[in-house]
Design a protein around this motif. Structure first.
Motif, PDB file in Angstrom:
ATOM      1  N   ASN A 156       0.891  -1.069   0.080  1.00  0.00           N
ATOM      2  CA  ASN A 156      -0.066  -0.112  -0.032  1.00  0.00           C
ATOM      3  C   ASN A 156       0.802   1.253   0.053  1.00  0.00           C
ATOM      4  O   ASN A 156       2.009   1.213   0.022  1.00  0.00           O
ATOM      5  CB  ASN A 156      -1.091  -0.105   1.422  1.00  0.00           C
ATOM      6  CG  ASN A 156      -0.273  -0.302   2.530  1.00  0.00           C
ATOM      7  OD1 ASN A 156       0.631   0.456   2.769  1.00  0.00           O
ATOM      8  ND2 ASN A 156      -0.800  -1.234   3.222  1.00  0.00           N
ATOM      9  N   ARG A 157       0.229   2.365  -0.041  1.00  0.00           N
ATOM     10  CA  ARG A 157       1.055   3.536  -0.223  1.00  0.00           C
ATOM     11  C   ARG A 157       2.123   3.785   1.062  1.00  0.00           C
ATOM     12  O   ARG A 157       3.201   4.165   0.866  1.00  0.00           O
ATOM     13  CB  ARG A 157       0.109   4.818  -0.280  1.00  0.00           C
ATOM     14  CG  ARG A 157       0.661   6.291  -0.310  1.00  0.00           C
ATOM     15  CD  ARG A 157      -0.298   7.298  -0.268  1.00  0.00           C
ATOM     16  NE  ARG A 157       0.515   8.581  -0.315  1.00  0.00           N
ATOM     17  CZ  ARG A 157       1.091   9.200  -1.519  1.00  0.00           C
ATOM     18  NH1 ARG A 157       1.241   8.665  -2.718  1.00  0.00           N
ATOM     19  NH2 ARG A 157       1.686  10.322  -1.307  1.00  0.00           N
ATOM     20  N   ASP A 158       1.493   3.389   2.322  1.00  0.00           N
ATOM     21  CA  ASP A 158       2.397   3.639   3.376  1.00  0.00           C
ATOM     22  C   ASP A 158       3.504   2.700   3.493  1.00  0.00           C
ATOM     23  O   ASP A 158       4.631   3.137   4.139  1.00  0.00           O
ATOM     24  CB  ASP A 158       1.469   3.364   4.593  1.00  0.00           C
ATOM     25  CG  ASP A 158       0.254   4.362   5.004  1.00  0.00           C
ATOM     26  OD1 ASP A 158       0.626   5.598   4.454  1.00  0.00           O
ATOM     27  OD2 ASP A 158      -0.543   3.950   5.736  1.00  0.00           O
ATOM     28  N   GLY A 159       3.481   1.629   2.719  1.00  0.00           N
ATOM     29  CA  GLY A 159       4.688   0.820   2.479  1.00  0.00           C
ATOM     30  C   GLY A 159       5.981   1.254   1.218  1.00  0.00           C
ATOM     31  O   GLY A 159       6.773   0.909   1.288  1.00  0.00           O
ATOM     32  N   ASP A 160       5.595   2.295   0.710  1.00  0.00           N
ATOM     33  CA  ASP A 160       6.350   2.920  -0.345  1.00  0.00           C
ATOM     34  C   ASP A 160       7.545   3.737   0.450  1.00  0.00           C
ATOM     35  O   ASP A 160       7.417   4.121   1.501  1.00  0.00           O
ATOM     36  CB  ASP A 160       5.726   3.716  -1.200  1.00  0.00           C
ATOM     37  CG  ASP A 160       4.745   3.160  -2.017  1.00  0.00           C
ATOM     38  OD1 ASP A 160       4.666   1.627  -1.981  1.00  0.00           O
ATOM     39  OD2 ASP A 160       3.898   3.858  -2.754  1.00  0.00           O
ATOM     40  N   HIS A 199       9.762  11.823   1.129  1.00  0.00           N
ATOM     41  CA  HIS A 199       8.516  11.500   1.091  1.00  0.00           C
ATOM     42  C   HIS A 199       7.453  12.158   0.020  1.00  0.00           C
ATOM     43  O   HIS A 199       7.603  13.378  -0.199  1.00  0.00           O
ATOM     44  CB  HIS A 199       7.871  12.164   2.375  1.00  0.00           C
ATOM     45  CG  HIS A 199       8.307  11.496   3.552  1.00  0.00           C
ATOM     46  ND1 HIS A 199       8.066  10.319   4.340  1.00  0.00           N
ATOM     47  CD2 HIS A 199       9.471  12.103   4.432  1.00  0.00           C
ATOM     48  CE1 HIS A 199       9.009  10.079   5.233  1.00  0.00           C
ATOM     49  NE2 HIS A 199       9.737  10.956   5.642  1.00  0.00           N
ATOM     50  N   GLY A 200       6.943  11.142  -0.878  1.00  0.00           N
ATOM     51  CA  GLY A 200       6.234  11.732  -1.962  1.00  0.00           C
ATOM     52  C   GLY A 200       6.931  11.930  -3.359  1.00  0.00           C
ATOM     53  O   GLY A 200       6.481  11.101  -4.328  1.00  0.00           O
ATOM     54  N   PHE A 201       7.959  12.461  -3.222  1.00  0.00           N
ATOM     55  CA  PHE A 201       8.708  12.569  -4.450  1.00  0.00           C
ATOM     56  C   PHE A 201      10.223  12.941  -3.989  1.00  0.00           C
ATOM     57  O   PHE A 201      10.777  13.292  -3.152  1.00  0.00           O
ATOM     58  CB  PHE A 201       8.225  13.875  -5.330  1.00  0.00           C
ATOM     59  CG  PHE A 201       8.072  15.277  -4.647  1.00  0.00           C
ATOM     60  CD1 PHE A 201       9.333  15.952  -4.633  1.00  0.00           C
ATOM     61  CD2 PHE A 201       7.045  15.616  -3.895  1.00  0.00           C
ATOM     62  CE1 PHE A 201       9.287  17.243  -3.930  1.00  0.00           C
ATOM     63  CE2 PHE A 201       7.033  16.788  -3.339  1.00  0.00           C
ATOM     64  CZ  PHE A 201       8.189  17.632  -3.242  1.00  0.00           C
ATOM     65  N   GLU A 261      -1.294  13.862  -3.499  1.00  0.00           N
ATOM     66  CA  GLU A 261      -1.076  12.622  -3.005  1.00  0.00           C
ATOM     67  C   GLU A 261      -2.167  11.924  -3.966  1.00  0.00           C
ATOM     68  O   GLU A 261      -3.232  12.342  -3.977  1.00  0.00           O
ATOM     69  CB  GLU A 261      -1.357  12.285  -1.431  1.00  0.00           C
ATOM     70  CG  GLU A 261      -0.269  12.683  -0.759  1.00  0.00           C
ATOM     71  CD  GLU A 261      -0.523  12.435   0.646  1.00  0.00           C
ATOM     72  OE1 GLU A 261      -1.753  12.048   1.287  1.00  0.00           O
ATOM     73  OE2 GLU A 261       0.211  12.657   1.633  1.00  0.00           O
ATOM     74  N   SER A 262      -2.212  10.349  -4.100  1.00  0.00           N
ATOM     75  CA  SER A 262      -2.911   9.651  -4.674  1.00  0.00           C
ATOM     76  C   SER A 262      -3.282  10.348  -6.217  1.00  0.00           C
ATOM     77  O   SER A 262      -4.532  10.116  -6.524  1.00  0.00           O
ATOM     78  CB  SER A 262      -4.218   9.680  -4.007  1.00  0.00           C
ATOM     79  OG  SER A 262      -3.857   8.958  -2.588  1.00  0.00           O
TER      80      SER A 262
END
Length: 280
Positions: free
Chosen positions: A129-133, A148-150, A170-171
């Motif tokens: 999921n996103r939190d695991g990236d 974080h994010g980019f 996000e998303s």
């Protein structure tokens, strides 16, 4: 003091300046999260020398700087991942472990060698999921940054990161993330690189087993067409005439007088038309 002496601080400062100048000559690379994984985008006119590559099942690699130096790092990371995945378990190979390996090697070379490596590296791992990236950026001296994010790196990294920060959310869908990445990589008022000079890849969490996928050819062109369509503003609907007791009646267009009937056979744009009345 012996002749030619230089303090350790001066030596490290010279090495750092030398590495930064080499990295600044390279084109920037952007890595950012989207709803289904992680996107890599890099302007790259070469079809043989890749800046973006796969390391292991869930791990991707991107770099800028001297190709022969970061290619050696990439191959070392692949060997590390294969040995650990075979000896223990494939799930034991993580992006954090690979980032620690690169940090150790880069720091040792920067400290002990006369010349430091002119490279900057991103190690990205996609989770369930996103939190695991995870996105790790490593500099030439072995420093590790948990982004974080980019993340942006290369010659214009600060300017590119600033444009990313303004547009990132996000998303995002894959098409929207690609549009944000290209907008960040393009100078204000400049032209975007053509499709043939773009290197694009994703770590897609929805894929089975190997998550890394390159986007090339028709697939990339369709994705870019989606970004163009989404960026085009909708057309303004035509105005409707007012209605009600006080509204003026619509004007009647003038009618032309009836024309005389044709006296000969009909003609087409390229000459006479055969109406079946003549001899065969």
């Amino acid at each position: 003091m012996p002749f030619g002496y230089a303090s350790p601080e001066q030596i490290m400062r010279d090495k750092a300046d030398y590495a930064r100048k080499g990295i600044a000559r390279g084109r920037s690379v952007v890595v950012l999260q989207y709803v289904d994984g992680i996107l890599f985008v890099a302007p790259n006119p070469s079809r043989a020398l890749h800046k973006i590559s796969e390391i292991y099942d869930r791990i991707g690699f991107a770099a800028v700087g001297r190709y022969n130096e970061f290619e050696e790092l990439r191959l070392g990371g692949i060997r590390y991942a294969d040995i650990n995945g075979y000896t223990y378990d494939r799930s034991d190979v993580t992006g954090r472990g690979l980032a620690n390996l690169y940090a150790s090697n880069l720091g040792r070379i920067f400290t002990e060698s006369i010349k430091s490596l002119e490279v900057e590296v991103v190690v990205a791992e996609v989770g369930d999921n996103r939190d695991g990236d995870a996105i790790y950026r490593l500099t030439f001296d072995g420093s590790v940054f948990d982004e974080h994010g980019f993340a942006a790196m290369g010659g214009q990294a600060d300017a590119v990161a600033g444009r990313l920060k303004e547009r990132y959310r996000e998303s995002m869908s894959l098409a929207d993330a690609l549009e944000v990445a290209l907008a960040a990589l393009t100078e204000p008022g400049g032209e975007r690189p053509p499709v043939a000079q773009l290197e694009v890849a994703v770590l897609d969490r929805n894929r089975e087993h190997r998550k890394f996928l390159r986007l090339t050819g028709a697939r990339l062109e369709r994705l870019l067409a989606q970004t163009t369509t989404s960026a085009t503003p909708p057309a303004t609907p035509p105005a409707t005439p007012p209605t009600g007791p006080d509204a003026e009646p619509p004007a009647t267009p003038p009618t032309a007088p009836p024309s005389a009937p044709p006296t000969g056979p009909p003609t087409g744009p390229e000459g006479d038309v055969d109406d079946g009345s003549g001899p065969l």
